[in-house]
Enzyme design. Sequence first.
Site, PDB file in Angstrom:
ATOM      1  N   LYS A 288      10.171  -1.713  -5.647  1.00 40.68           N
ATOM      2  CA  LYS A 288      10.999  -1.090  -4.600  1.00 40.68           C
ATOM      3  C   LYS A 288      10.719  -1.737  -3.243  1.00 40.68           C
ATOM      4  O   LYS A 288      11.639  -2.090  -2.512  1.00 40.68           O
ATOM      5  CB  LYS A 288      10.668   0.403  -4.531  1.00 40.68           C
ATOM      6  CG  LYS A 288      11.055   1.086  -3.248  1.00 40.68           C
ATOM      7  CD  LYS A 288      10.581   2.535  -3.253  1.00 40.68           C
ATOM      8  CE  LYS A 288      10.852   3.232  -1.953  1.00 40.68           C
ATOM      9  NZ  LYS A 288       9.942   2.820  -0.863  1.00 40.68           N
ATOM     10  N   ASN A 289       9.426  -1.900  -2.929  1.00 39.32           N
ATOM     11  CA  ASN A 289       9.075  -2.396  -1.603  1.00 39.32           C
ATOM     12  C   ASN A 289       9.337  -3.889  -1.445  1.00 39.32           C
ATOM     13  O   ASN A 289       9.125  -4.447  -0.372  1.00 39.32           O
ATOM     14  CB  ASN A 289       7.623  -2.062  -1.276  1.00 39.32           C
ATOM     15  CG  ASN A 289       7.451  -0.577  -0.973  1.00 39.32           C
ATOM     16  OD1 ASN A 289       8.441   0.141  -0.817  1.00 39.32           O
ATOM     17  ND2 ASN A 289       6.215  -0.125  -0.897  1.00 39.32           N
TER      18      ASN A 289
ATOM     19  N   ARG B 196      13.853   4.360   4.978  1.00 40.06           N
ATOM     20  CA  ARG B 196      12.985   3.628   5.894  1.00 40.06           C
ATOM     21  C   ARG B 196      13.229   2.120   5.824  1.00 40.06           C
ATOM     22  O   ARG B 196      13.237   1.420   6.827  1.00 40.06           O
ATOM     23  CB  ARG B 196      11.532   3.945   5.506  1.00 40.06           C
ATOM     24  CG  ARG B 196      10.484   3.072   6.134  1.00 40.06           C
ATOM     25  CD  ARG B 196      10.198   3.465   7.546  1.00 40.06           C
ATOM     26  NE  ARG B 196       9.353   2.479   8.190  1.00 40.06           N
ATOM     27  CZ  ARG B 196       8.981   2.546   9.457  1.00 40.06           C
ATOM     28  NH1 ARG B 196       9.381   3.536  10.216  1.00 40.06           N
ATOM     29  NH2 ARG B 196       8.227   1.617   9.980  1.00 40.06           N
TER      30      ARG B 196
ATOM     31  N   VAL C 200      -4.223   4.336   6.385  1.00 36.83           N
ATOM     32  CA  VAL C 200      -2.917   3.746   6.712  1.00 36.83           C
ATOM     33  C   VAL C 200      -1.915   4.792   7.207  1.00 36.83           C
ATOM     34  O   VAL C 200      -1.344   4.646   8.293  1.00 36.83           O
ATOM     35  CB  VAL C 200      -2.352   2.953   5.505  1.00 36.83           C
ATOM     36  CG1 VAL C 200      -1.048   2.263   5.878  1.00 36.83           C
ATOM     37  CG2 VAL C 200      -3.368   1.919   5.021  1.00 36.83           C
TER      38      VAL C 200
ATOM     39  N   ASP D 290      -0.035   3.653  -1.112  1.00 38.36           N
ATOM     40  CA  ASP D 290       0.992   4.208  -2.003  1.00 38.36           C
ATOM     41  C   ASP D 290       0.397   4.746  -3.305  1.00 38.36           C
ATOM     42  O   ASP D 290       1.045   5.528  -3.996  1.00 38.36           O
ATOM     43  CB  ASP D 290       2.061   3.154  -2.328  1.00 38.36           C
ATOM     44  CG  ASP D 290       3.021   2.976  -1.172  1.00 38.36           C
ATOM     45  OD1 ASP D 290       2.976   3.785  -0.235  1.00 38.36           O
ATOM     46  OD2 ASP D 290       3.828   2.025  -1.215  1.00 38.36           O
TER      47      ASP D 290
ATOM     48  N   ASP E  17      10.113   8.612   3.790  1.00 34.84           N
ATOM     49  CA  ASP E  17       9.133   9.631   3.427  1.00 34.84           C
ATOM     50  C   ASP E  17       8.439  10.229   4.642  1.00 34.84           C
ATOM     51  O   ASP E  17       8.148   9.534   5.607  1.00 34.84           O
ATOM     52  CB  ASP E  17       8.039   9.007   2.547  1.00 34.84           C
ATOM     53  CG  ASP E  17       8.546   8.703   1.166  1.00 34.84           C
ATOM     54  OD1 ASP E  17       9.349   9.501   0.652  1.00 34.84           O
ATOM     55  OD2 ASP E  17       8.147   7.675   0.609  1.00 34.84           O
TER      56      ASP E  17
END
Length: 414
Positions: A17-18, A87, A321, A299, A111
């Site tokens: 996804k990222n 995002r 983070v 994550d 998120d």
Amino acid sequence: MTGGARLAGDVYVAGAKNSVLKLMAASLLAEGTTVLTNCPAIQDLPLMADVLRGLGSVVTVEGDRVTIETPAEPSHIADFPAVSKLRASVAVLGPLMGRLKRARVALPGGDAIGSRPLDMHQNGLRALGARMEIEHGQVVGEADRLRGTTIFLDFPSHGATENLLMAAVLAEGTTVIDNAAREPEIVDLATMLNQMGAKVTGAGTSTITIEGVDRLSPTTHRTVGDRVVGGTWAYAAAMTRGRIAIHGVDPQHLATPLERLERAGATVTPTEDGFIVEATERARGVDFITLPYPGFPTDLQPIALALAAVADGTSMLTENVFEARFRFVEELARMGVDAQTDGHHASLRGREQLSSAQVWATDIRAGAGLVLAGLVADGVTVVNDSWHIDRGYPEFVADLVSLGAKVERHTTDS
Ligand code: UD1
């Protein structure tokens, strides 16, 4: 879902996804047809497709293949509803600035995992010669020209590194991004940009050097496997004392999380296209510290906490983070977990079996973490707002069922 099953079998993990959402944004850099393969069937992907359509691209999604026709002159204004829904839509800022030297992008949603400012994105673009402002809820950028320079990032931000990389490929001269993010998704993006004709070296290290070029051509690119999804299945195997063969993820991209898993007592064996995780005993408590890559990924923090919740002994997790991610611990507490949180730290004493409960997913990874916890609970656990999970995990429930979990989907909460 009903807890108690030992997960065993094979899972095939799609592209990250990222990565894919940024690769889609990178298509804006070149007129013509970009093709991306190994794309995951997640809900953020059609949203990103809508963002590109709003800028004038024609986007088709067929199975794992996304085809994007980028016009000669895309719009520079991204202020329509799709933008605020995810995002990653902020990733169009860099390509629009690179290609059009102007952009107007609505501030993104995504998120609720902590404050997510864009100062490093804006300061980097300013260093390249752009005027950047936040106006009426939009990031507005304008430049006569972009000129290469050295940009030092205060923190190795994933998103800022990507945006600056995508702006700098079409800037004049040489740009150096110092203290750059080193994630495999950055390497994936740089690989695609180089296939398009860019001159990027050093991706995957803290110093990325970009020699600007005049124009780029579209390309075909295969998305890197999703290490966060792969890591989730790895931890699921350890939590349920199961054996899962994970295909499509490079275990080197998960070196830190897999090292922690071995320390907790699981066995990790690399294979040709991934790795196998097996556990025969209850996991031992271990400590986790989230850090930018190659550290433990934020994550996977809720997934680590889910493991800690059932491990033997106490685990301490330090989040460096995103600060608001410990909301997940409150949900775990509903399942009987003995946990304390204090600022950036969470300390959990595991229980061999959790107590089934009604719980609420607060973001993608927290949702997945609660499902894993439910697999080790004594009765029927209900994860509400499970639609969050669909934003990042394709076919999560189908994969769980194929591995032997007793889980079903109710659509009332989406
Ligand atoms: C990306 C990932 C997200 C992952 C994160 C860290 C996507 C869509 N999301 O998010 O899943 O958890 O990387 O690996 O790819 N920060 C600033 N100023 C900035 C930018 C960031 O202060 O201009 C701060 C953030 O508030 C946060 C930290 O830096 O505390 C890390 O953010 P960043 O690495 O930029 O994460 P994202 O790219 O937003």
